[in-house]
Enzyme design. Structure first.
Site, PDB file in Angstrom:
ATOM      1  N   GLY A 158       6.141  45.142 108.910  1.00 41.70           N
ATOM      2  CA  GLY A 158       6.748  43.761 108.653  1.00 41.70           C
ATOM      3  C   GLY A 158       5.689  42.602 109.397  1.00 41.70           C
ATOM      4  O   GLY A 158       4.674  42.784 109.762  1.00 41.70           O
ATOM      5  N   SER A 159       6.532  41.684 110.151  1.00 41.92           N
ATOM      6  CA  SER A 159       5.942  40.345 110.351  1.00 41.92           C
ATOM      7  C   SER A 159       5.143  40.532 111.831  1.00 41.92           C
ATOM      8  O   SER A 159       4.225  39.798 112.054  1.00 41.92           O
ATOM      9  CB  SER A 159       7.012  39.430 111.041  1.00 41.92           C
ATOM     10  OG  SER A 159       7.682  38.901 109.715  1.00 41.92           O
TER      11      SER A 159
END
Length: 583
Positions: A303-304
């Site tokens: 993810g981020s």
């Protein structure tokens, strides 16, 4: 006269017979002592000489401060000679003699050791001509002495080392364990060449009754202890990190949790914690998936937290900077027709690159990434360490998944950590590179091997791999401070007195090729951001509640604050840069 002749004849015959008998003995003596001497000596020795293995202790595993995480204690195997297992006489303290049968003797051993009497009888009777069988393995010193004092002439003892782990589950995922078949996990396996002792051999002679002859033991090969492995792990810090992630994981109903602490200057792993954690002394009931170190063996979409790498490569290529302006809708249709969405619906944002990181905008970072060719981005990701094992080479370590060619959707997804899988170790190595001025040092968990003669062996020193320029690394770290100063989780990421750079991330979990509502939440950070010394990453897998990075943020803050305090890291001497996040 006749009688005299007869007497002489008898005498001659007697002399001849005497000579014949003496000649026969001489021939046999020569045969025994000259012709067949070697053969007979070997056969005789084989019947009276007993070879015995001498065990040396396996080497210790210690933490960076010398705290013992794995060692060996002395245990005893009780053996017997079935060939000589007969009743014997035992003299009591009052001077009387008592006859002890084989069954009575084995019953006494059973009562002391707790071994099944039926199994002891089977061991003795299954091969009655054998000179060796095990009765009981691994008894402690008290039981050994009690059995020895029974004075059973056909029972013997072998000294053997047994592996123990004094600190239980502390770093148990890293240390590993030794089973009945030898090293089975962790450092016990990967560093076995250093830890494994060399067995010795001794020989003693026994009489016809099977009793060892005093003073007859000869050592033909000396046993050599194993070497000592010193880890980079700090066991006190490891314990506290394990406790912290366990408490949060249990509170939010997570499947598992991981956390890592890396020293920036040399890539040393100071803590590498898992929950559930494995106690090498007691592994029963634990899912085999959790027997190793998950930071090396568990792949996940990050993810981020991968956005920091995307920003760094763009800055390094000169296609973006802290002043880059990006127009960010909540939904963006790419030139190739793909659709990128932010996590929440919002109006059109006008964000700088620091703002893109602070808001964790998928659309914003995708637009920044699109300025770089796929091949260029792929090369940067490889230099960051993705798609390959770390230098640790841990048992069962995974490489993750990084495709070398991307379709029109992947080229954007990978920018924000989707469509790529990593291990926590790889991610820790990438953040170490950013914190270290763009130079990725090899992750290290084994500091040295000290051999029994005192020789210290260490891994060859590495100059590291330059991933991005020092300027690009520093600009990225400065921008990541905006996540802490201006982001939504500022209150739970800030540490008083220190500048902190961090990035949150929420990865979706795919099953059967379809994304589910399960999440993997992380916070990765660097402190002090103005003079980086430590990287901390916390990852929580599949929480039942709080399925956002907020679940990992307070854990990150607690661990990082403890690290800075434990190692007496000086306070930041200048304020965090006040970079604009909007335009």
């Amino acid at each position: 006269m006749v009688e005299l002749r007869r007497t002489r004849r008898r005498l001659s015959i007697a002399v001849l017979l005497t000579f014949a008998i003496v000649a026969l003995f001489v021939v046999r003596l020569v045969d025994f002592q000259v012709v067949r001497a070697a053969e007979l000596n070997e056969a005789s020795h084989g019947k009276r000489a007993v070879s015995q293995t001498i065990y040396a202790p396996r080497g210790d595993i210690v933490d960076t401060n010398g705290v013992v995480l794995a060692d060996s204690v002395t245990r005893y195997d009780i053996t017997a000679s079935p060939r000589h297992a007969n009743a014997f006489n035992r003299r009591a303290d009052d001077g009387t003699t008592q006859k002890v049968s084989v069954f009575d003797a084995l019953t006494e051993i059973s009562e002391i050791s707790g071994a099944d009497i039926n199994k002891l009888m089977t061991a003795i009777s299954s091969d009655p001509e054998s000179n060796f069988t095990y009765l009981v393995k691994g008894v402690d010193t008290a039981k050994y002495r009690a059995i020895r004092d029974l004075g059973i002439p056909w029972v013997y003892v072998e000294t053997v080392p047994k592996r123990t782990y004094p600190n239980g589950s502390v770093a148990g995922n890293i240390v590993g364990f030794v089973g009945t078949d030898g090293p089975q996990n962790g450092i016990e396996v990967t560093e076995n060449d250093c830890l494994e002792p060399t067995k010795g051999v001794s020989t003693y002679e026994q009489g016809a009754d099977g009793v060892r002859l005093p003073g007859s033991t000869v050592v033909s090969t000396e046993a050599v202890p194993g070497g000592t492995i010193t880890l980079t792990i700090d066991s006190d810090l490891q314990w506290s990190v394990q406790q912290t992630i366990a408490e949060q994981a249990i509170a939010i109903g997570a499947e598992s949790a991981m956390a890592v602490v890396v020293r920036v200057s040399d890539g040393h792993l100071m803590a590498a914690a898992d929950w559930p954690s494995v106690d090498p002394n007691d592994r029963d009931g634990l899912d085999p998936a959790f027997l190793g170190a998950r930071m090396f063996t568990y792949n996940f979409e990050p993810g981020s937290i991968l956005k920091a790498m995307t920003a760094a490569m763009a800055v390094d290529q000169g296609t973006a900077s802290a002043n880059t302006k990006v127009t960010v809708p909540s939904r963006w249709e790419t030139p190739e027709g793909s659709v990128i969405r932010d996590a929440t619906n919002h109006g059109e944002y006008r964000l700088t690159l620091p703002g893109v990181l602070a808001e964790s905008s998928n659309v914003g970072i995708s637009k920044v990434a699109s300025e770089l060719a796929n091949a260029v981005r792929y090369d940067y990701l490889r230099k960051f360490g993705f798609g390959e094992e770390t230098a640790v080479g841990f048992q069962g370590e995974e490489k993750g998944l990084l495709a070398s060619s991307w379709d029109s959707q992947q080229k954007y997804d990978i920018a924000y950590g989707q469509g790529v899988s990593v291990t926590l170790a790889q991610m820790a190595s990438a953040y170490q590179a950013l914190a270290n001025g763009g130079v990725r040092m090899p992750l290290t968990v084994v500091d040295s091997c000290t051999l029994p003669d005192g020789t210290v062996l260490r891994p060859e020193a590495s100059q590291g791999v330059r991933v991005v320029s020092e300027s690009a690394a520093q600009q990225t770290v400065d921008m990541l401070q905006s996540v802490v100063t201006n982001g939504q989780l500022s209150s739970v990421l800030s540490i008083p007195g220190y500048n902190v750079a961090a990035k949150t991330g929420t990865g979706e979990v795919a099953e059967g090729g379809v994304y589910t509502n399960e999440r993997i939440v992380s916070v990765a950070g660097i402190a002090p951001a103005d003079n980086p010394e430590y990287v901390v990453i916390v990852t929580i897998v599949k929480p039942d509640i709080m399925k956002t990075s907020y679940a990992a943020a307070p854990v990150f803050q607690e661990i990082m604050a403890r690290v800075l305090k434990t190692y007496r890291v000086p306070l930041s001497i200048k304020p965090a840069p006040n970079l604009p996040t909007t335009w």
